[in-house]
Motif scaffolding. Sequence first.
Motif, PDB file in Angstrom:
ATOM      1  N   ALA A 116      -5.851  12.198   1.917  1.00  0.00           N
ATOM      2  CA  ALA A 116      -4.828  11.752   0.968  1.00  0.00           C
ATOM      3  C   ALA A 116      -3.517  11.437   1.684  1.00  0.00           C
ATOM      4  O   ALA A 116      -2.848  10.444   1.379  1.00  0.00           O
ATOM      5  CB  ALA A 116      -4.605  12.822  -0.095  1.00  0.00           C
ATOM      6  N   VAL A 117      -3.169  12.281   2.654  1.00  0.00           N
ATOM      7  CA  VAL A 117      -1.944  12.045   3.428  1.00  0.00           C
ATOM      8  C   VAL A 117      -2.056  10.751   4.228  1.00  0.00           C
ATOM      9  O   VAL A 117      -1.113   9.962   4.326  1.00  0.00           O
ATOM     10  CB  VAL A 117      -1.675  13.236   4.370  1.00  0.00           C
ATOM     11  N   MET A 118      -3.236  10.524   4.787  1.00  0.00           N
ATOM     12  CA  MET A 118      -3.471   9.353   5.619  1.00  0.00           C
ATOM     13  C   MET A 118      -3.403   8.056   4.803  1.00  0.00           C
ATOM     14  O   MET A 118      -2.868   7.043   5.257  1.00  0.00           O
ATOM     15  CB  MET A 118      -4.852   9.491   6.279  1.00  0.00           C
ATOM     16  N   ILE A 141       1.702  -3.268   5.359  1.00  0.00           N
ATOM     17  CA  ILE A 141       0.261  -3.002   5.327  1.00  0.00           C
ATOM     18  C   ILE A 141      -0.398  -3.473   6.612  1.00  0.00           C
ATOM     19  O   ILE A 141      -1.243  -2.784   7.187  1.00  0.00           O
ATOM     20  CB  ILE A 141      -0.389  -3.690   4.112  1.00  0.00           C
ATOM     21  N   TYR A 142      -0.006  -4.661   7.063  1.00  0.00           N
ATOM     22  CA  TYR A 142      -0.587  -5.225   8.283  1.00  0.00           C
ATOM     23  C   TYR A 142      -0.304  -4.344   9.499  1.00  0.00           C
ATOM     24  O   TYR A 142      -1.096  -4.294  10.444  1.00  0.00           O
ATOM     25  CB  TYR A 142      -0.040  -6.629   8.538  1.00  0.00           C
ATOM     26  N   VAL A 143       0.830  -3.658   9.485  1.00  0.00           N
ATOM     27  CA  VAL A 143       1.192  -2.787  10.608  1.00  0.00           C
ATOM     28  C   VAL A 143       0.554  -1.409  10.456  1.00  0.00           C
ATOM     29  O   VAL A 143       0.002  -0.850  11.403  1.00  0.00           O
ATOM     30  CB  VAL A 143       2.726  -2.654  10.721  1.00  0.00           C
ATOM     31  N   TYR A 144       0.616  -0.858   9.228  1.00  0.00           N
ATOM     32  CA  TYR A 144       0.161   0.514   9.035  1.00  0.00           C
ATOM     33  C   TYR A 144      -1.353   0.657   9.143  1.00  0.00           C
ATOM     34  O   TYR A 144      -1.849   1.635   9.708  1.00  0.00           O
ATOM     35  CB  TYR A 144       0.617   1.053   7.673  1.00  0.00           C
ATOM     36  N   PHE A 145      -2.092  -0.307   8.600  1.00  0.00           N
ATOM     37  CA  PHE A 145      -3.549  -0.165   8.576  1.00  0.00           C
ATOM     38  C   PHE A 145      -4.144  -0.034   9.983  1.00  0.00           C
ATOM     39  O   PHE A 145      -4.972   0.859  10.224  1.00  0.00           O
ATOM     40  CB  PHE A 145      -4.187  -1.341   7.835  1.00  0.00           C
ATOM     41  N   PRO A 146      -3.770  -0.871  10.959  1.00  0.00           N
ATOM     42  CA  PRO A 146      -4.302  -0.677  12.318  1.00  0.00           C
ATOM     43  C   PRO A 146      -3.893   0.661  12.936  1.00  0.00           C
ATOM     44  O   PRO A 146      -4.668   1.273  13.674  1.00  0.00           O
ATOM     45  CB  PRO A 146      -3.713  -1.851  13.109  1.00  0.00           C
ATOM     46  N   ILE A 147      -2.665   1.109  12.620  1.00  0.00           N
ATOM     47  CA  ILE A 147      -2.214   2.402  13.146  1.00  0.00           C
ATOM     48  C   ILE A 147      -3.078   3.522  12.571  1.00  0.00           C
ATOM     49  O   ILE A 147      -3.511   4.435  13.284  1.00  0.00           O
ATOM     50  CB  ILE A 147      -0.734   2.638  12.820  1.00  0.00           C
ATOM     51  N   ILE A 188     -17.670  -0.163  12.020  1.00  0.00           N
ATOM     52  CA  ILE A 188     -18.087  -1.199  11.071  1.00  0.00           C
ATOM     53  C   ILE A 188     -17.130  -1.245   9.891  1.00  0.00           C
ATOM     54  O   ILE A 188     -16.707  -2.318   9.445  1.00  0.00           O
ATOM     55  CB  ILE A 188     -19.529  -0.935  10.586  1.00  0.00           C
ATOM     56  N   ILE A 189     -16.776  -0.058   9.376  1.00  0.00           N
ATOM     57  CA  ILE A 189     -15.856   0.003   8.241  1.00  0.00           C
ATOM     58  C   ILE A 189     -14.491  -0.559   8.615  1.00  0.00           C
ATOM     59  O   ILE A 189     -13.881  -1.330   7.866  1.00  0.00           O
ATOM     60  CB  ILE A 189     -15.724   1.459   7.742  1.00  0.00           C
ATOM     61  N   LEU A 190     -13.995  -0.196   9.801  1.00  0.00           N
ATOM     62  CA  LEU A 190     -12.685  -0.682  10.237  1.00  0.00           C
ATOM     63  C   LEU A 190     -12.681  -2.196  10.408  1.00  0.00           C
ATOM     64  O   LEU A 190     -11.719  -2.873  10.026  1.00  0.00           O
ATOM     65  CB  LEU A 190     -12.281   0.001  11.541  1.00  0.00           C
ATOM     66  N   ILE A 195     -10.874  -7.362   8.459  1.00  0.00           N
ATOM     67  CA  ILE A 195     -11.087  -8.724   7.957  1.00  0.00           C
ATOM     68  C   ILE A 195     -10.485  -8.857   6.566  1.00  0.00           C
ATOM     69  O   ILE A 195      -9.837  -9.839   6.228  1.00  0.00           O
ATOM     70  CB  ILE A 195     -12.596  -9.049   7.926  1.00  0.00           C
ATOM     71  N   TYR A 196     -10.677  -7.785   5.764  1.00  0.00           N
ATOM     72  CA  TYR A 196     -10.164  -7.793   4.401  1.00  0.00           C
ATOM     73  C   TYR A 196      -8.646  -7.871   4.378  1.00  0.00           C
ATOM     74  O   TYR A 196      -8.045  -8.651   3.630  1.00  0.00           O
ATOM     75  CB  TYR A 196     -10.643  -6.526   3.688  1.00  0.00           C
ATOM     76  N   VAL A 197      -7.990  -7.077   5.215  1.00  0.00           N
ATOM     77  CA  VAL A 197      -6.526  -7.049   5.232  1.00  0.00           C
ATOM     78  C   VAL A 197      -5.963  -8.324   5.841  1.00  0.00           C
ATOM     79  O   VAL A 197      -4.991  -8.896   5.346  1.00  0.00           O
ATOM     80  CB  VAL A 197      -6.023  -5.814   6.027  1.00  0.00           C
ATOM     81  N   GLY A 198      -6.578  -8.783   6.943  1.00  0.00           N
ATOM     82  CA  GLY A 198      -6.040  -9.944   7.631  1.00  0.00           C
ATOM     83  C   GLY A 198      -6.258 -11.244   6.895  1.00  0.00           C
ATOM     84  O   GLY A 198      -5.396 -12.110   6.853  1.00  0.00           O
ATOM     85  N   GLY A 199      -7.438 -11.381   6.277  1.00  0.00           N
ATOM     86  CA  GLY A 199      -7.732 -12.606   5.551  1.00  0.00           C
ATOM     87  C   GLY A 199      -8.012 -13.762   6.496  1.00  0.00           C
ATOM     88  O   GLY A 199      -7.717 -13.718   7.681  1.00  0.00           O
ATOM     89  N   MET A 200      -8.635 -14.799   5.964  1.00  0.00           N
ATOM     90  CA  MET A 200      -8.925 -15.983   6.755  1.00  0.00           C
ATOM     91  C   MET A 200      -9.271 -17.105   5.781  1.00  0.00           C
ATOM     92  O   MET A 200      -9.000 -16.993   4.588  1.00  0.00           O
ATOM     93  CB  MET A 200     -10.073 -15.710   7.737  1.00  0.00           C
TER      94      MET A 200
END
Length: 375
Positions: A116-118, A141-147, A188-190, A195-200
């Motif tokens: 939950a914290v994460m 979001i683009y910065v936090y998700f990879p971190i 695989i999940i990451l 892909i979902y966060v970055g979009g194309m």
Amino acid sequence: MYEQHILEDILFFMLYAAAAVLSLLACLYLMFRKGNAFASDVTPPARLRWWTAAFFASMTLSHVWYFPPYFLPHGEDQIMGQLVGGLLDSITVVPFAIAILFTMLQDRKRSLWPIAVMVAPLVVGMALCVINCSLDYMAFIYVYFPIMGLGLVIYMVHEVWRYGRWLRDNYADLEHKEIWQSFVVLNIILITFSIYVGGMDWKAYESIIQICDIIVTCFILWRVETLSDLGNLRNDSVEAEESTTDSEHGERSSSSSAICERIAPLLQRYCIDTHLYLQHDLTLSQLARAVGTNRSYLGQYFSSQGTTYNAYINNLRINHFMNICREAVAARRPFTVQQLANDSGYRSYSTFSLAFKNRTGQSVTAWIRETTQQS
């Protein structure tokens, strides 16, 4: 051209429906089927099954709440639909996926509140986007998700390594117990959510997402159903620590070196001479009770010898295999390597083959060829 677009849409929605139906069927399978369709001899952890069913349910619902935006005209309404879907995913799909990874580690029951914290910053960022009806907070979001993903990878690498040590310290047979595959699942999940966060490009982006969903569903379902429940070992260990014999009371008053000196002849008498090491799924706690000590002292003994419980048992089994193989060759009796491996305590030939190569430095086939030529 128009007909081509219609065909592409039909194929995409067929793929979309297939991913949704597959995740729904996987959820229902885990919830209502008591037997194991993948490995009949394996009993998966019930807690892991329920968390995985919740994950598959969230994946199914994700397809439901992302479906209406496909029919909205390009513009603010469609963007809002995507943002709401992203918010709901961050509340359900992402934390459930992480919970699966935590639950696969069975050396102890891990708390799930760190999830939950994460995920909280991710949820807050998506919520702000929805409330303000804008993409202004997507940069966060683009910065936090990879971190977050990198932190999770580092944590899982460390925990999977510790878990592997725990298995080798407590189990003779590692088949259906190792979880390095969970790290593959994590990646695989990451990749999927990156892909979902970055979009194309719209069509390519959505098609890849559906293919990734199908792969993730199949892989996780297989991994969960082929992972043995080790809860009995934890309970067994507690009982072994709490219940002590008279000899154990005497051991506790002795030095650790004296204990180690006493354990060696006990192992010879109650493990080697009786061929107890041939028992399938023999645990450290079971062996400790057989020799009249507890698992802490026995584990301490193996550590003092520079080995692990798993390596000790495998060494005895490989030696046993070599002896009965030489006897069969000398007596010119017909035999199969698979049968001799089973007689030496191995249920799986692949497990035996790997253990043999680690022990001797050569393949089983090469060793048998040399043995046959020498006789």
